[in-house]
Structures are given as structure tokens and as C-alpha cells.
Scaffold this active site. Sequence first.
Site, PDB file in Angstrom:
ATOM      1  CE1 TYR A   1      33.608 -14.288   9.160  1.00  0.00           C
ATOM      2  CE2 TYR A   1      32.219 -16.119   8.481  1.00  0.00           C
ATOM      3  CZ  TYR A   1      32.523 -14.770   8.463  1.00  0.00           C
ATOM      4  OH  TYR A   1      31.743 -13.917   7.739  1.00  0.00           O
TER       5      TYR A   1
ATOM      6  NE  ARG B   1      18.802 -25.166  -8.963  1.00  0.00           N
ATOM      7  CZ  ARG B   1      18.366 -26.367  -9.316  1.00  0.00           C
ATOM      8  NH1 ARG B   1      19.126 -27.427  -9.171  1.00  0.00           N
ATOM      9  NH2 ARG B   1      17.176 -26.506  -9.851  1.00  0.00           N
TER      10      ARG B   1
END
Length: 392
Positions: free
Chosen positions: A111, A58
Site C-alpha cells: 500500500y 486517550r
Amino acid sequence: MKDDTTIVVAGRAPHDNLGVVTPPVSHTSTILRPSYARLKELNQLRETTDQPLVLYGRAGHPTALAFEEAMAALEGGFRAMAYPSGLAAITSALFTFLEAGDHILISDAVYGPCRRFADDVLSKFGVEVTYYDPLIGAGIGELMRERTRIVYTEAPASQTFEMQDIPAIAEVAHRRGALVAMDNTWATPLYFKPLEHGVDISILAATKYIVGHSDAMMGVVTTRREHFMALQETARRLGQSVGPDDVYLAQRGLRTLSVRLRRHGETGLKLAEWLRGRPEVKQVLHPALPDDPGHALWRRDFTGAAGLFAVLLQPTSETALAAMLDGMELFGMGYSWGGYESLMVPGHPQRFRTVRPYREEGQLLRIHAGLEDADDLIADLKAGLARRQAAG
Ligand SMILES: *Cc1c(COP(=O)(O)O)cnc(C)c1O
């Protein structure tokens, strides 16, 4: 090094891997430390160094680091962070630089999902959100407050393709102590380099042109050195990470970005020019067209055009629109864009806008020009417009 060379060589070290040309796909969660001393050293380094480290699936694995290195080189930034989607890149960047009590200015033509994040999540964490006219330029200063921390930009705008005067906005924002973020998904750093035009936080939905084959999701944020540690720390705190197969596809897409984008852009302009001459068309929204209101800014700041634009058709019935869309042979009807295949979807900017309402009558279609032959695409459009007229 020119960009066309950078995208080929950056983020690759074949001779570290038996001469294999492409970076290996590292499927990993655990990364083993060779000794207790190295374990201690890495634990300390992860808090202090701003250099890339391979720590945990991660928190930095080799396939992600290779892609990030290549993106940072292309953007002209210090380092880049990859995220599992473009939207994750946007939200993680905003979480990094905002805190309760801050104020953010966001373009009214932004957006859509970014707007929903600001309205539903940032506001819940005590951040005040104000939308501004995308054409505001240096006038942004009048909306800035004591606690304005970020001016968020996007050019050209989603759906409506307005250009923004990024250098003018950045100049004012910096004078007032704010950072400038930009969603640069349309141009990619090949046709516009945000960090060279005053932007501090350069954001990209790599899902689109970088991946380029409609087969993976990816986001990227690139900054200068002074902002990178904070960005990386937030990604770690939030648990943002990218899967090795997807980030591999993103780095593979990057290698051919230049030839693909040139072709997308050329075909897009051909379609735009053809559409402009049609009686069914009210307006073509494409900043590379000389009579587009954003053309001067596009010419001044950008070095190329992508293959995404919009066309506003004369009003007809919804049945007529459906007859057009349902019969398209080459233009698929689906969201996202940037892949090799052409797409066409209706847009509804009037549903979002609050500052500069969108009041045009007619049907707005967003067109993504894929890599098919332009004449075949024009024939498909022509047949579609004829179906629409017949069903009108
Ligand atoms: C698609 C898109 C995003 C979000 O990217 P995802 O990978 O779909 O999350 C962000 N900004 C723009 C301009 C986009 O077109």
C-alpha cells in the site's frame, strides 16, 4: 463459536447497560476514580496488567474497548488496538517493533502510503528498508540480515493483487528471529486469519469493510499476548486514540460484515468475469479467478474473496479514459473502498515499484464492487467501455 456468531455477540454486554443491545457511545476525556485507593491501584495496574482498563479518553474508553474486544475475538488474537486510521495502525505497529539499526523487508507491491512512511520516516530514525518481490515466498531468507526485525506483507497486493505465500514467509522469518506483519485489509479476518497462518502483527484498515459505509476512518492491530503490551505502550506514547463516534460506527459495521462481504465478493466476481470476456480488456487481476497467477495460494489459504480487483484495459488515449470515467453513473471516482457504493479509480503501480517493475501497457483501473445490483453495474461498465471506444 463460528465467525458469523462472533461478529454478532463479541464486544457486547447488554445487561451491563440496562439491556441496551449496542455498546453505548462514551464521550469522554476524564474518567473519575471512586477513591484514592482505586486511583493508586489503577496507576499501578496500568504499568503491569495486560487486561483492558478504562483510564482516560486517550488511553482506553469503553466504546473503543468494546470494539477492540470484538476484533480480537474475530482475529483469534489476545487483544486488539484501534487507531484513528488504517495508516495510523500501520505506523504505530512499525514504531513498536523497530529501533534504530534494525532492518525491515517490505513487499514491493505494498500500500503506497506505507511505502512513503518507510522511505521518509523509518529511514530518518535509522531503520534500513529493503523492498522485496511480493512473489518471493520462502526465498525471503536470502534477503534477511542479522538485524532484520520485521517482514512486512500484504495480500493480495494494493493495485496489482499479487498473492503472497504468507505461511512460507513466516516460517523463514521466524527461523531467523524476525516478526511478520501483514496488512489484511482486503480479506478481513473473515476470509483470512493472519495469526493462524504465522503472522505476528495483523493490521487492518477498518475504514474499508469493517466500517463499510464510507463514513468513518479506523485502523486495528491485533497480536498474540507476547506482543500486545509493547503495542499498547507505543500507542499511548504516541498519543494514538479513537473518537467514540467513529469507533461506534466501526463496531456497528462489524455486525453486518459477513453478509456485506459475501455480496461484495459475489458481485466483484461477476464484474470480473464479465470484464474478462470483453475485447477492450487485456487482463483482470483478481485472485479468485481460476487463471489468476495467485489463484492457487488464494484457494489454499483464503476462505472467500472481497469485492476489490483491477482490470487492465488495452491502451487508448487519456481522453478516451476520461470519457469513460466521467460518464459513469454508478461507479464513483474516489479513493478508499469497502463502502456500500461502487468505485472506480485509475492505478499507477509503475510509479512505485522498484524491485518488480510494473511494465504492462494499458490503463489499469481499480474497481470496488458495491452493493448495487450486479446487472446494473455491468450495464454501467458496458456504457463506459462504449464511450471510451467512441472517444478512442
Ligand atoms: C486504505 C488502506 C490502508 C489505510 O487505511 P486508512 O484508514 O485510509 O488510513 C491501509 N492498507 C490498505 C491495503 C488500504 O487499502
